[in-house]
Write a protein that holds these residues in place. Structure first.
Motif, PDB file in Angstrom:
ATOM      1  N   SER A 164       0.826  -1.212   0.000  1.00 50.59           N
ATOM      2  CA  SER A 164       0.000   0.000   0.000  1.00 50.59           C
ATOM      3  C   SER A 164       0.857   1.257   0.000  1.00 50.59           C
ATOM      4  O   SER A 164       0.577   2.216  -0.726  1.00 50.59           O
ATOM      5  CB  SER A 164      -0.934   0.005   1.223  1.00 50.59           C
ATOM      6  OG  SER A 164      -1.884  -1.018   1.115  1.00 50.59           O
ATOM      7  N   MET A 165       1.921   1.267   0.804  1.00 46.22           N
ATOM      8  CA  MET A 165       2.807   2.438   0.847  1.00 46.22           C
ATOM      9  C   MET A 165       3.498   2.644  -0.504  1.00 46.22           C
ATOM     10  O   MET A 165       3.658   3.779  -0.955  1.00 46.22           O
ATOM     11  CB  MET A 165       3.847   2.284   1.962  1.00 46.22           C
ATOM     12  CG  MET A 165       3.269   2.432   3.351  1.00 46.22           C
ATOM     13  SD  MET A 165       2.618   4.077   3.691  1.00 46.22           S
ATOM     14  CE  MET A 165       4.140   4.965   3.980  1.00 46.22           C
ATOM     15  N   GLN A 166       3.881   1.552  -1.149  1.00 46.33           N
ATOM     16  CA  GLN A 166       4.505   1.668  -2.467  1.00 46.33           C
ATOM     17  C   GLN A 166       3.528   2.304  -3.451  1.00 46.33           C
ATOM     18  O   GLN A 166       3.892   3.193  -4.223  1.00 46.33           O
ATOM     19  CB  GLN A 166       4.966   0.302  -2.967  1.00 46.33           C
ATOM     20  CG  GLN A 166       5.658   0.371  -4.305  1.00 46.33           C
ATOM     21  CD  GLN A 166       6.178  -0.983  -4.753  1.00 46.33           C
ATOM     22  OE1 GLN A 166       5.935  -2.012  -4.141  1.00 46.33           O
ATOM     23  NE2 GLN A 166       6.901  -0.989  -5.850  1.00 46.33           N
ATOM     24  N   SER A 167       2.273   1.878  -3.409  1.00 44.05           N
ATOM     25  CA  SER A 167       1.267   2.445  -4.306  1.00 44.05           C
ATOM     26  C   SER A 167       1.004   3.911  -3.967  1.00 44.05           C
ATOM     27  O   SER A 167       0.873   4.746  -4.864  1.00 44.05           O
ATOM     28  CB  SER A 167      -0.028   1.641  -4.217  1.00 44.05           C
ATOM     29  OG  SER A 167      -0.976   2.152  -5.119  1.00 44.05           O
ATOM     30  N   LEU A 168       0.941   4.230  -2.684  1.00 45.53           N
ATOM     31  CA  LEU A 168       0.742   5.623  -2.268  1.00 45.53           C
ATOM     32  C   LEU A 168       1.802   6.523  -2.886  1.00 45.53           C
ATOM     33  O   LEU A 168       1.500   7.569  -3.458  1.00 45.53           O
ATOM     34  CB  LEU A 168       0.787   5.717  -0.737  1.00 45.53           C
ATOM     35  CG  LEU A 168       0.985   7.112  -0.123  1.00 45.53           C
ATOM     36  CD1 LEU A 168      -0.176   8.034  -0.457  1.00 45.53           C
ATOM     37  CD2 LEU A 168       1.172   7.011   1.377  1.00 45.53           C
ATOM     38  N   LEU A 169       3.053   6.098  -2.804  1.00 50.02           N
ATOM     39  CA  LEU A 169       4.156   6.954  -3.241  1.00 50.02           C
ATOM     40  C   LEU A 169       4.433   6.896  -4.741  1.00 50.02           C
ATOM     41  O   LEU A 169       5.005   7.832  -5.292  1.00 50.02           O
ATOM     42  CB  LEU A 169       5.413   6.606  -2.449  1.00 50.02           C
ATOM     43  CG  LEU A 169       5.301   6.931  -0.945  1.00 50.02           C
ATOM     44  CD1 LEU A 169       6.483   6.365  -0.184  1.00 50.02           C
ATOM     45  CD2 LEU A 169       5.164   8.424  -0.722  1.00 50.02           C
TER      46      LEU A 169
ATOM     47  N   ASP B 205       1.883   5.752  -7.258  1.00 46.58           N
ATOM     48  CA  ASP B 205       0.697   5.852  -8.103  1.00 46.58           C
ATOM     49  C   ASP B 205      -0.193   7.060  -7.801  1.00 46.58           C
ATOM     50  O   ASP B 205      -1.119   7.338  -8.556  1.00 46.58           O
ATOM     51  CB  ASP B 205      -0.173   4.599  -7.965  1.00 46.58           C
ATOM     52  CG  ASP B 205       0.555   3.330  -8.355  1.00 46.58           C
ATOM     53  OD1 ASP B 205       1.473   3.407  -9.191  1.00 46.58           O
ATOM     54  OD2 ASP B 205       0.217   2.262  -7.804  1.00 46.58           O
ATOM     55  N   CYS B 206       0.064   7.749  -6.698  1.00 47.11           N
ATOM     56  CA  CYS B 206      -0.850   8.797  -6.253  1.00 47.11           C
ATOM     57  C   CYS B 206      -0.123  10.123  -6.060  1.00 47.11           C
ATOM     58  O   CYS B 206       1.108  10.161  -6.025  1.00 47.11           O
ATOM     59  CB  CYS B 206      -1.509   8.372  -4.938  1.00 47.11           C
ATOM     60  SG  CYS B 206      -2.461   6.837  -5.122  1.00 47.11           S
ATOM     61  N   CYS B 207      -0.907  11.188  -5.930  1.00 44.52           N
ATOM     62  CA  CYS B 207      -0.321  12.519  -5.718  1.00 44.52           C
ATOM     63  C   CYS B 207      -1.039  13.279  -4.610  1.00 44.52           C
ATOM     64  O   CYS B 207      -0.792  14.468  -4.418  1.00 44.52           O
ATOM     65  CB  CYS B 207      -0.316  13.321  -7.009  1.00 44.52           C
ATOM     66  SG  CYS B 207      -1.968  13.640  -7.656  1.00 44.52           S
ATOM     67  N   ALA B 208      -1.935  12.594  -3.891  1.00 46.22           N
ATOM     68  CA  ALA B 208      -2.680  13.232  -2.814  1.00 46.22           C
ATOM     69  C   ALA B 208      -3.301  12.153  -1.937  1.00 46.22           C
ATOM     70  O   ALA B 208      -3.411  10.993  -2.354  1.00 46.22           O
ATOM     71  CB  ALA B 208      -3.770  14.140  -3.376  1.00 46.22           C
ATOM     72  N   ILE B 209      -3.698  12.536  -0.727  1.00 42.44           N
ATOM     73  CA  ILE B 209      -4.317  11.590   0.207  1.00 42.44           C
ATOM     74  C   ILE B 209      -5.702  12.078   0.591  1.00 42.44           C
ATOM     75  O   ILE B 209      -5.898  13.255   0.905  1.00 42.44           O
ATOM     76  CB  ILE B 209      -3.458  11.420   1.476  1.00 42.44           C
ATOM     77  CG1 ILE B 209      -2.116  10.778   1.130  1.00 42.44           C
ATOM     78  CG2 ILE B 209      -4.203  10.583   2.536  1.00 42.44           C
ATOM     79  CD1 ILE B 209      -1.169  10.621   2.299  1.00 42.44           C
ATOM     80  N   ALA B 210      -6.649  11.149   0.564  1.00 39.80           N
ATOM     81  CA  ALA B 210      -8.001  11.385   1.068  1.00 39.80           C
ATOM     82  C   ALA B 210      -8.156  10.548   2.334  1.00 39.80           C
ATOM     83  O   ALA B 210      -8.102   9.319   2.273  1.00 39.80           O
ATOM     84  CB  ALA B 210      -9.043  10.974   0.031  1.00 39.80           C
ATOM     85  N   LEU B 211      -8.316  11.207   3.458  1.00 42.01           N
ATOM     86  CA  LEU B 211      -8.492  10.509   4.725  1.00 42.01           C
ATOM     87  C   LEU B 211      -9.957  10.183   4.947  1.00 42.01           C
ATOM     88  O   LEU B 211     -10.829  11.012   4.643  1.00 42.01           O
ATOM     89  CB  LEU B 211      -7.991  11.372   5.880  1.00 42.01           C
ATOM     90  CG  LEU B 211      -6.501  11.681   5.884  1.00 42.01           C
ATOM     91  CD1 LEU B 211      -6.187  12.755   6.901  1.00 42.01           C
ATOM     92  CD2 LEU B 211      -5.700  10.419   6.171  1.00 42.01           C
TER      93      LEU B 211
END
Length: 140
Positions: free
Chosen positions: A69-74, A76-82
């Motif tokens: 999940s952390m690999q995908s966060l960093l 594949d993504c450019c923002a976080i939705a909590l």
């Protein structure tokens, strides 16, 4: 189109909080965002979250899935939705488990996701705020 990673507590939650992640995914995707959910990553990896009704995941599974999940966060993504249950700090929150970026959560995984996103320079808002932004920006 923003690529949002959904972060929020899973461990210790009934069925790993699948319903909250799925609802957030649907709402954000409908608003025009590309959404990455750790629940969906787990499903694609064959680690069905609902196998852990009590929210307890074997340690080796937890570490493997958290790392993915952390690999995908960093990557594949450019923002976080909590998830909306993660709250912003206010004056009454002394003594709570507060992340450096001003969010309150008891989840060590969520705190790590917030920290990684903060270090990467990602904007971090809760789901409701991202939905409001989509209306303001006319995304949908």
């Amino acid at each position: 189109m923003k690529r949002l990673y959904i972060a929020g507590p899973m461990s210790g939650k009934p069925y790993l909080n699948v319903a909250a992640f799925d609802a957030a995914t649907e709402r954000l995707a409908t608003a025009g965002y590309y959404v990455v959910s750790p629940i969906d990553l787990d499903r694609r990896a064959g680690c069905m979250p609902y196998n852990y009704q009590g929210g307890i995941v074997p340690e080796e599974v937890y570490h493997a899935r958290f790392n993915a999940s952390m690999q995908s966060l960093l990557s594949d993504c450019c923002a976080i939705a909590l998830l909306d249950e993660v709250k912003r700090v206010n004056a009454d929150d002394r003594g709570m488990s507060v992340s450096e970026s001003g969010w309150i959560t008891g989840s060590k995984g969520t705190r790590a996701e917030i920290a990684a996103g903060t270090l990467a320079g990602y904007p971090i808002y809760n789901v409701a705020e991202w939905l409001h932004l989509s209306v303001l920006l006319g995304q949908k």
